[in-house]
Write an enzyme that holds these catalytic residues in place. Sequence first.
Site, PDB file in Angstrom:
ATOM      1  N   GLY A 288     -16.432 -83.251 -26.791  1.00  0.00           N
ATOM      2  CA  GLY A 288     -17.007 -84.546 -27.157  1.00  0.00           C
ATOM      3  C   GLY A 288     -17.857 -85.027 -25.998  1.00  0.00           C
ATOM      4  CB  CYS A 357     -14.535-115.014 -20.057  1.00  0.00           C
ATOM      5  SG  CYS A 357     -15.788-116.257 -19.892  1.00  0.00           S
TER       6      CYS A 357
HETATM    7  N1  LLP Z   1     -10.030 -83.055 -29.338  1.00  0.00           N
HETATM    8  C1  LLP Z   1      -9.008 -83.929 -29.355  1.00  0.00           C
HETATM    9  C2  LLP Z   1      -7.863 -83.664 -30.210  1.00  0.00           C
HETATM   10  C3  LLP Z   1      -9.055 -85.082 -28.556  1.00  0.00           C
HETATM   11  O1  LLP Z   1      -8.034 -85.925 -28.573  1.00  0.00           O
HETATM   12  C4  LLP Z   1     -10.191 -85.325 -27.742  1.00  0.00           C
HETATM   13  C5  LLP Z   1     -10.274 -86.521 -26.913  1.00  0.00           C
HETATM   14  C6  LLP Z   1     -11.235 -84.396 -27.784  1.00  0.00           C
HETATM   15  C7  LLP Z   1     -11.125 -83.275 -28.585  1.00  0.00           C
HETATM   16  C8  LLP Z   1     -12.496 -84.566 -26.983  1.00  0.00           C
HETATM   17  O2  LLP Z   1     -12.311 -84.570 -25.615  1.00  0.00           O
HETATM   18  P1  LLP Z   1     -13.604 -84.594 -24.645  1.00  0.00           P
HETATM   19  O3  LLP Z   1     -14.329 -83.276 -24.799  1.00  0.00           O
HETATM   20  O4  LLP Z   1     -14.453 -85.734 -25.078  1.00  0.00           O
HETATM   21  O5  LLP Z   1     -13.048 -84.783 -23.293  1.00  0.00           O
HETATM   22  N2  LLP Z   1     -11.774 -92.605 -24.089  1.00  0.00           N
HETATM   23  C9  LLP Z   1     -11.476 -91.678 -23.016  1.00  0.00           C
HETATM   24  C10 LLP Z   1     -11.315 -90.278 -23.498  1.00  0.00           C
HETATM   25  C11 LLP Z   1     -10.238 -90.139 -24.536  1.00  0.00           C
HETATM   26  C12 LLP Z   1     -10.244 -88.761 -25.113  1.00  0.00           C
HETATM   27  C13 LLP Z   1      -9.400 -88.689 -26.307  1.00  0.00           C
HETATM   28  N3  LLP Z   1      -9.408 -87.441 -26.934  1.00  0.00           N
HETATM   29  C14 LLP Z   1     -12.574 -91.791 -21.957  1.00  0.00           C
HETATM   30  O6  LLP Z   1     -13.457 -92.620 -22.102  1.00  0.00           O
HETATM   31  O7  LLP Z   1     -12.547 -91.094 -20.944  1.00  0.00           O
END
Ligand code: LLP
Length: 433
Positions: A288, A357
């Site tokens: 992602g 805020c």
């Molecule tokens: N697959 C699953 C099952 C996941 O839970 C996630 C991310 C991904 C793929 C993708 O991971 P990536 O390639 O984006 O690292 N909001 C947080 C990140 C939370 C990720 C949750 N799951 C941030 O802003 O760092």
Amino acid sequence: MNNLVEIKDGKLFFDGCDTTELAKEYGTALYVMSYTEIMNRINELKEQFTDKYENTRIAYASKAFCTEGMYEILKKAGACIDVVSGGELYTARKVGFPAERVEFNGNNKLQKEIDLAVEYGVGRIILDGLQEIPLIENACKKFGKKMNIMIRITPGVAASTHDYIVTGKKDSKFGIPLERDIFLPIVKQVIDSEYLNFTGLHMHIGSQLFENDAFLKALNVLMDWAAIIKKEFNADVKEVNFGGGYGVTYTDEERMPYSFFMDPMMELLQKRADEIGIERPAAVIEPGRSVVAEAGISLYTVGQIKEIPGVRKYVSIDGGMGDNIRVALYQAEYKGVVANKANEATSEKVTLCGKYCESGDILINDMLVPASIEMGDIIALFSTGAYGYAMASNYNNNPIPGVVMVKEGKSAWMVKPQTYEQIIQNNVIPDFI
Ligand code: LLP
């Protein structure tokens, strides 16, 4: 920063566009996404994974940045998507995303979301709990369909990253614990169900990772269980999903190419499959952040500047934690520049704060800026394309900024900014007050 960032005549350009002109034309706060950078990442994934190894898929993790335009890009690129909610399913359906290329994850999928997924005919549902089985079977009965099921495991491996984004360790709300009495009955129930087709196992160990050890350890655990499944039920794990989590550059992290992760993982997958005596399973990844983070910058306009003698100087901008919650939530760090003074020497250290805020509404703690910084200057923050717009909120009834897509000097809206009316469009005043 990536090579789409340039400085010309003292101004910051991104994917061929003058960011100060973008700020004028579209207003700030503004998210800017580079089409070129997204395509570069998709092409890198193809070269280093799907074109290099047979029987592999990329399922972009929509949660990082989900809009109709993003899905259109992925649809044309032939990629799959990982979705985790009815809203993401709805968006995919809206752009006519091919259902078989949709994979549905989530630790608490609701019956109505499962109904949406089954009716749509998604390619895979990633099972994340025992009580999900009857919900999927209900939907299959209702729509006369059979569903491909992967089972998400908790491999019990701790990846080194921020605690809130670790998911593969034993104490996690995600995945099914690998205890024989818990895990094997679930596998058996899936194998025996007339509505479900057991296809394989899924793991996701965490996010923003730069090392391979935890991935390889987790894959070993997963394949140990593939061997047990073969022995106990004579069933083959035909697909393995490695999850996402590939790290990106926010400040000084060194981003690794996808092949750094994929080559050893594919080698291990083949080796373990040979040992078990099954075909090498299809391999799926769910990146992602690494597809969109560096494709995004955020533009803001400087407002009030407050100097507290002997303490610090606060530079306020027209955005903040509502469009980027990552600093308050994970102590995330970003780099930024004054986009209209990109050539000036940076001699002042300031705190870049938002307009919400909340004292914690800080975007950069110690930012170096030109001494001439003043109201009306444009600030650009880099690497904000993932989990920025996706996690935006209406805190303080501030509108969520729009997203502009840029490509080699061209620009167009991808998401228009919210209006005040849209913020309150679902408000109702109860008749007893
Ligand atoms: N697959 C699953 C099952 C996941 O839970 C996630 C991310 C991904 C793929 C993708 O991971 P990536 O390639 O984006 O690292 N909001 C947080 C990140 C939370 C990720 C949750 N799951 C941030 O802003 O760092």
